[in-house]
Design a protein around this motif. Structure first.
Motif, mmCIF file in Angstrom:
data_model
loop_
_atom_site.group_PDB
_atom_site.id
_atom_site.type_symbol
_atom_site.label_atom_id
_atom_site.label_comp_id
_atom_site.label_asym_id
_atom_site.label_seq_id
_atom_site.Cartn_x
_atom_site.Cartn_y
_atom_site.Cartn_z
ATOM 1 N N ASP A 35 57.776 46.499 -21.994
ATOM 2 C CA ASP A 35 57.331 47.470 -22.990
ATOM 3 C C ASP A 35 58.096 48.778 -22.921
ATOM 4 O O ASP A 35 58.096 49.537 -23.881
ATOM 5 C CB ASP A 35 55.839 47.757 -22.807
ATOM 6 C CG ASP A 35 54.983 46.547 -23.118
ATOM 7 O OD1 ASP A 35 55.397 45.742 -23.976
ATOM 8 O OD2 ASP A 35 53.916 46.406 -22.497
ATOM 9 N N GLY A 36 58.735 49.061 -21.809
ATOM 10 C CA GLY A 36 59.426 50.339 -21.656
ATOM 11 C C GLY A 36 60.560 50.529 -22.640
ATOM 12 O O GLY A 36 60.706 51.590 -23.245
ATOM 13 N N ALA A 37 61.357 49.517 -22.849
ATOM 14 C CA ALA A 37 62.481 49.631 -23.779
ATOM 15 C C ALA A 37 61.993 49.746 -25.215
ATOM 16 O O ALA A 37 62.601 50.443 -26.028
ATOM 17 C CB ALA A 37 63.407 48.436 -23.636
ATOM 18 N N ALA A 38 60.880 49.107 -25.534
ATOM 19 C CA ALA A 38 60.350 49.178 -26.890
ATOM 20 C C ALA A 38 59.782 50.569 -27.182
ATOM 21 O O ALA A 38 59.866 51.053 -28.311
ATOM 22 C CB ALA A 38 59.280 48.119 -27.082
ATOM 23 N N LEU A 39 59.208 51.207 -26.188
ATOM 24 C CA LEU A 39 58.608 52.522 -26.398
ATOM 25 C C LEU A 39 59.603 53.662 -26.199
ATOM 26 O O LEU A 39 59.363 54.774 -26.651
ATOM 27 C CB LEU A 39 57.422 52.704 -25.444
ATOM 28 C CG LEU A 39 56.259 51.742 -25.671
ATOM 29 C CD1 LEU A 39 55.197 51.944 -24.609
ATOM 30 C CD2 LEU A 39 55.672 51.917 -27.062
ATOM 31 N N ARG A 40 60.713 53.398 -25.553
ATOM 32 C CA ARG A 40 61.700 54.441 -25.277
ATOM 33 C C ARG A 40 62.305 55.006 -26.556
ATOM 34 O O ARG A 40 62.691 56.166 -26.616
ATOM 35 C CB ARG A 40 62.800 53.878 -24.381
ATOM 36 C CG ARG A 40 63.627 54.935 -23.719
ATOM 37 C CD ARG A 40 64.609 54.349 -22.722
ATOM 38 N NE ARG A 40 63.930 53.490 -21.766
ATOM 39 C CZ ARG A 40 64.346 52.278 -21.422
ATOM 40 N NH1 ARG A 40 65.450 51.790 -21.958
ATOM 41 N NH2 ARG A 40 63.680 51.558 -20.557
ATOM 42 N N ILE A 41 62.365 54.198 -27.605
ATOM 43 C CA ILE A 41 62.953 54.674 -28.858
ATOM 44 C C ILE A 41 62.060 55.702 -29.538
ATOM 45 O O ILE A 41 62.522 56.510 -30.343
ATOM 46 C CB ILE A 41 63.256 53.483 -29.789
ATOM 47 C CG1 ILE A 41 64.176 53.901 -30.909
ATOM 48 C CG2 ILE A 41 61.975 52.889 -30.337
ATOM 49 C CD1 ILE A 41 64.725 52.772 -31.705
ATOM 50 N N LEU A 42 60.769 55.723 -29.206
ATOM 51 C CA LEU A 42 59.841 56.648 -29.837
ATOM 52 C C LEU A 42 59.831 58.024 -29.184
ATOM 53 O O LEU A 42 59.309 58.975 -29.757
ATOM 54 C CB LEU A 42 58.423 56.058 -29.799
ATOM 55 C CG LEU A 42 58.262 54.711 -30.505
ATOM 56 C CD1 LEU A 42 56.866 54.178 -30.296
ATOM 57 C CD2 LEU A 42 58.583 54.834 -31.981
ATOM 58 N N ILE A 43 60.411 58.148 -28.001
ATOM 59 C CA ILE A 43 60.414 59.415 -27.280
ATOM 60 C C ILE A 43 61.563 60.278 -27.797
ATOM 61 O O ILE A 43 62.711 59.846 -27.837
ATOM 62 C CB ILE A 43 60.567 59.175 -25.762
ATOM 63 C CG1 ILE A 43 59.408 58.350 -25.247
ATOM 64 C CG2 ILE A 43 60.673 60.496 -25.025
ATOM 65 C CD1 ILE A 43 59.590 57.888 -23.813
ATOM 66 N N GLU A 44 61.211 61.506 -28.224
ATOM 67 C CA GLU A 44 62.241 62.415 -28.723
ATOM 68 C C GLU A 44 62.917 63.119 -27.555
ATOM 69 O O GLU A 44 62.269 63.664 -26.682
ATOM 70 C CB GLU A 44 61.625 63.446 -29.647
ATOM 71 C CG GLU A 44 61.177 62.866 -30.971
ATOM 72 C CD GLU A 44 60.744 63.947 -31.936
ATOM 73 O OE1 GLU A 44 61.214 65.098 -31.796
ATOM 74 O OE2 GLU A 44 59.950 63.643 -32.803
ATOM 75 N N ASP A 45 64.218 63.101 -27.581
ATOM 76 C CA ASP A 45 65.004 63.788 -26.560
ATOM 77 C C ASP A 45 65.910 64.791 -27.274
ATOM 78 O O ASP A 45 66.916 64.423 -27.854
ATOM 79 C CB ASP A 45 65.816 62.790 -25.749
ATOM 80 C CG ASP A 45 66.467 63.415 -24.541
ATOM 81 O OD1 ASP A 45 66.156 64.588 -24.252
ATOM 82 O OD2 ASP A 45 67.280 62.739 -23.900
ATOM 83 N N ASP A 46 65.509 66.049 -27.251
ATOM 84 C CA ASP A 46 66.239 67.074 -28.007
ATOM 85 C C ASP A 46 67.666 67.264 -27.516
ATOM 86 O O ASP A 46 68.550 67.602 -28.281
ATOM 87 C CB ASP A 46 65.493 68.412 -27.936
ATOM 88 C CG ASP A 46 64.172 68.343 -28.690
ATOM 89 O OD1 ASP A 46 64.067 67.497 -29.602
ATOM 90 O OD2 ASP A 46 63.258 69.120 -28.363
#
Length: 53
Positions: A35-46
């Motif tokens: 699940d980590g790779a699927a949710l990593r795209i949702l995290i904003e990294d400015d």
């Protein structure tokens, strides 16, 4: 018939090679966090987006 005598061992070796690669990846932890790779795209990294300029 001689073609089968060559192709059957080749197919078995390729199948065993694929199984070996799967077991190697399994022991190496490749499938630990599905699940980590699927949710990593949702995290904003400015910093990656260039918003800190």
């Amino acid at each position: 018939m001689s073609g089968l005598a060559f192709l059957i061992p080749v197919a078995l070796l390729l199948g065993l090679g694929g199984l070996g690669a799967f077991l190697w990846a399994l022991r190496g932890g490749q499938f630990d966090d599905l699940d980590g790779a699927a949710l990593r795209i949702l995290i904003e990294d400015d910093k990656k987006n260039g918003a800190d300029r």
